[in-house]
Structure formats: C-alpha cells, structure tokens
Design a protein around this motif. Structure first.
Motif, PDB file in Angstrom:
ATOM      1  N   LYS A   1       0.835  -1.210   0.000  1.00 17.29           N
ATOM      2  CA  LYS A   1       0.000   0.000   0.000  1.00 17.29           C
ATOM      3  C   LYS A   1       0.863   1.250   0.000  1.00 17.29           C
ATOM      4  O   LYS A   1       0.576   2.224  -0.711  1.00 17.29           O
ATOM      5  CB  LYS A   1      -0.925   0.004   1.211  1.00 17.29           C
TER       6      LYS A   1
ATOM      7  N   GLN B   1       1.911   2.113  -3.151  1.00 11.05           N
ATOM      8  CA  GLN B   1       0.739   2.422  -3.993  1.00 11.05           C
ATOM      9  C   GLN B   1       0.455   1.346  -5.033  1.00 11.05           C
ATOM     10  O   GLN B   1       0.059   1.644  -6.167  1.00 11.05           O
ATOM     11  CB  GLN B   1       0.905   3.783  -4.642  1.00 11.05           C
TER      12      GLN B   1
ATOM     13  N   PRO C   1      -1.968  -1.341  -6.269  1.00  9.00           N
ATOM     14  CA  PRO C   1      -3.383  -1.677  -6.034  1.00  9.00           C
ATOM     15  C   PRO C   1      -3.590  -3.180  -5.816  1.00  9.00           C
ATOM     16  O   PRO C   1      -2.966  -4.008  -6.482  1.00  9.00           O
ATOM     17  CB  PRO C   1      -4.098  -1.201  -7.299  1.00  9.00           C
TER      18      PRO C   1
ATOM     19  N   GLU D   1      -7.824  -4.924   3.171  1.00  8.96           N
ATOM     20  CA  GLU D   1      -8.009  -3.560   2.635  1.00  8.96           C
ATOM     21  C   GLU D   1      -7.776  -3.510   1.106  1.00  8.96           C
ATOM     22  O   GLU D   1      -6.901  -2.771   0.631  1.00  8.96           O
ATOM     23  CB  GLU D   1      -7.078  -2.575   3.340  1.00  8.96           C
TER      24      GLU D   1
ATOM     25  N   ASP E   1      -8.341  -2.844  -2.965  1.00  8.80           N
ATOM     26  CA  ASP E   1      -8.886  -1.771  -3.810  1.00  8.80           C
ATOM     27  C   ASP E   1     -10.014  -2.325  -4.682  1.00  8.80           C
ATOM     28  O   ASP E   1     -10.905  -1.589  -5.093  1.00  8.80           O
ATOM     29  CB  ASP E   1      -7.776  -1.198  -4.697  1.00  8.80           C
ATOM     30  N   HIS E   2      -9.899  -3.618  -5.006  1.00  7.80           N
ATOM     31  CA  HIS E   2     -10.925  -4.292  -5.817  1.00  7.80           C
ATOM     32  C   HIS E   2     -11.221  -5.646  -5.178  1.00  7.80           C
ATOM     33  O   HIS E   2     -10.303  -6.306  -4.699  1.00  7.80           O
ATOM     34  CB  HIS E   2     -10.434  -4.537  -7.251  1.00  7.80           C
TER      35      HIS E   2
ATOM     36  N   ASN F   1     -13.854   1.213   1.007  1.00  3.89           N
ATOM     37  CA  ASN F   1     -13.305   1.978  -0.107  1.00  3.89           C
ATOM     38  C   ASN F   1     -12.741   1.026  -1.165  1.00  3.89           C
ATOM     39  O   ASN F   1     -11.520   0.859  -1.277  1.00  3.89           O
ATOM     40  CB  ASN F   1     -12.218   2.915   0.451  1.00  3.89           C
ATOM     41  N   LEU F   2     -13.639   0.358  -1.871  1.00  2.51           N
ATOM     42  CA  LEU F   2     -13.192  -0.612  -2.869  1.00  2.51           C
ATOM     43  C   LEU F   2     -14.229  -0.733  -3.971  1.00  2.51           C
ATOM     44  O   LEU F   2     -15.377  -0.347  -3.808  1.00  2.51           O
ATOM     45  CB  LEU F   2     -12.939  -1.979  -2.212  1.00  2.51           C
ATOM     46  N   THR F   3     -13.786  -1.281  -5.095  1.00  2.59           N
ATOM     47  CA  THR F   3     -14.698  -1.521  -6.219  1.00  2.59           C
ATOM     48  C   THR F   3     -15.027  -3.008  -6.254  1.00  2.59           C
ATOM     49  O   THR F   3     -14.121  -3.852  -6.194  1.00  2.59           O
ATOM     50  CB  THR F   3     -14.010  -1.121  -7.547  1.00  2.59           C
TER      51      THR F   3
END
Ligand code: AMP
Length: 280
Positions: free
Chosen positions: A18, A21, A23, A140, A142-143, A167-169
């Motif tokens: 993370k 950065q 993903p 945690e 991102d997707h 906070n994810l798709t």
C-alpha cells in the motif's frame, strides 16, 4: 506466492504494498478451488492488480453442522493451483485466527436476506457479511471479485460495501460452467459421477423457465410443470425457483416490460445442496 496464516503478518506485508501504492485485488473463497474461482483470480490479474486469495471455510455462515463438516477441503491442491496461475498472496487462516472471540455482531439486510437462500439458510448471510467485512478490514483491497453464481450474496455484499463505506470496487464475474452447462461448485466434488450428471437438471430447468418466460408465460403458470420436470428423478429436490429483480431481489411473476431480472434455483441432488442462476 507468499502464504500467510496470521492476520498480523499478512497486514504487515500488505502495508508495504500500500505504501508503494500497488493496487490490491482480492478474491475470498472457501477453497476446493475450481475453474470458477480461478476465473475470479484471472479477472483480478487482468486488471494488473496485486492479487490476494483467501481460503477460509467460514463456520459462521453454515447453519447446518454436517454441511460444514462435509465441506470439501483440498488445501494442498489449492496451493498448487494458485502457485501455477501466479497468485501473489494466499491468506489461509484458522477459525481461531478469524474468530478470536465469539462474534456478537449480527447483520440484517431487510428485503435481501429473507428470500431465496436466506429463507432456507437462516443466519447464513449474517455470517457471510461478518466474514467478508472482517476480510475487507484485514486485506483492505482496492478491488474485490465475487461470482455471479452466488448472485444474492453479491447483492448483499454490495449493500455491505455501500453502507459501511468500504473503499473498494466490487466486481461480479460470470459463472463458469462445465461443458454441459453445470455450474462449477466446490460442492460438486461431493457428487458421485452419476449424480453429477443428474445435477445438470438445475441449469436445464433455468433455461426451460427462461424460454417459457420469453414466450410470455408467468412463473405461476410454469412452476408446477418445471418442478415436475426437475424432480423427475427421485434424487432431485427443488427448494425454490424464483424470478426476481436483480438488484432488489423482489420476486416478480413475469418478464413483461421488466429488465434486470435474475432467475434463481436451489435444491438437492441426493444429500448435496446446489444453487444456480441466470440473468435475464
Ligand atoms: P466459494 O468458495 O464457494 O465461497 O466461492 C468463492 C467465490 O467464487 C464466490 O464469489 C463465488 O461466487 C465464486 N464462484 C463459485 N463458483 C463459481 C463459478 N462456477 N463461476 C464463477 N465464480 C464462482
């Protein structure tokens, strides 16, 4: 592939990703992996995500002790498969690691969790939501990738994500089927070769229902015939066949002037309970 069994070490490892950065794509499973699971992992990899798979047979979502006991567990084979496809991280915790104390939290999703699977498996979706929320906090991502095969579960997880501001798709990946149409499922491993052929009737019933509905028939009209068709073999028992709004899961009787529907089926082949659905 890095394998973690403890929350603390996994979190420390992912923190570095993370900070850089990178993903993260996440695929939660209960193991006994098959091509359906692998298609979720492929969807994550295709997006160039650092891909984390979890394997955890979640006691909180089983309302039937023998179902939990008999759930297929094939850890060595799963690890091999994940290595082969180039999964980045496997998280495979014990029940004690995930449930360090008896959970007190209950989830309810009015309208979504009392129909279909929810009606036949009381408490199931509360257990699903609890473990998915825990895993989202641990990883945690991102997707996150889920199968269309468990459409009601996907709908409920979408509500969970929206309501709790994860906070994810979310991604719903189409159902992988055997060549003959049978939806792949870990539970298929419990079927004898003979019953695996019989299990095909669930998909056939869905397709037959779809054809009738497209011809203007209503669910009320076609249900008795479809039940007789499906239960022609004494090893098959249908629990429900429901046409519903894809998002609200409200049941509907006809496809007339309606879009975004899902046709869901559940039932037993011998002792094994299977589900399937098609989007209409
Ligand atoms: P499970 O291990 O059964 O909890 O499934 C883990 C994830 O894989 C869930 O999001 C399921 O919906 C998905 N999944 C299961 N079977 C299939 C399939 N045949 N095709 C695509 N995804 C699937």
């Amino acid at each position: 592939m890095d394998i973690f069994r403890e929350i603390k070490t996994l979190k420390a490892f992912l923190r570095k990703k993370k900070l850089a950065q990178i993903p993260i794509g996440f695929v939660p499973t209960m193991g006994a992996l098959h091509a359906g699971h692998l298609s979720l992992l492929a969807a994550s990899q295709k997006q160039g995500l650092f891909t984390v798979c979890s394997i955890f047979v979640n006691p909180a979502q089983f309302n039937n002790a023998s179902d939990l006991l008999n759930y297929p567990r094939t850890e060595n084979r799963d690890v091999e498969l994940l290595e082969k496809i180039g999964c980045d991280v496997l998280f495979i915790p014990s029940a004690e690691e995930i449930y360090q104390q008896k959970p007190g939290l209950n989830f309810s999703f009015p309208g979504l969790d009392n129909v279909m699977e929810g009606a036949f498996r009381p408490g199931h979706f509360s257990g699903v939501a609890l473990v998915v929320a825990k895993l989202f906090h641990i990883v945690e991502p991102d997707h996150a990738f889920f199968g269309q095969k468990d459409w009601q579960q996907f709908t409920i997880i979408r509500q969970l994500v929206d309501d709790l501001n994860f906070n994810l798709t979310l991604h719903a990946v189409p159902t992988m089927r055997e060549e003959n149409g049978l939806a792949m499922s870990s539970r298929n491993e419990r079927l004898s070769p003979e019953n695996k052929i019989k299990a095909l009737v669930f998909f056939q019933t869905l397709k037959l229902a779809e054809a009738e509905l497209l011809n203007g028939k209503t669910m009320v009209e076609i249900l008795p015939k479809l039940k007789t068709f499906a239960e022609n073999d004494q090893d098959i028992k249908i629990e429900y066949l429901t046409l519903a709004n894809r998002y609200t899961l409200e049941s509907v009787n006809t496809i007339k002037e309606k879009n975004h529907l899902v046709l869901c089926i559940a039932g037993f082949v011998g002792e094994v309970r299977l589900i399937d659905n098609i989007l209409i």
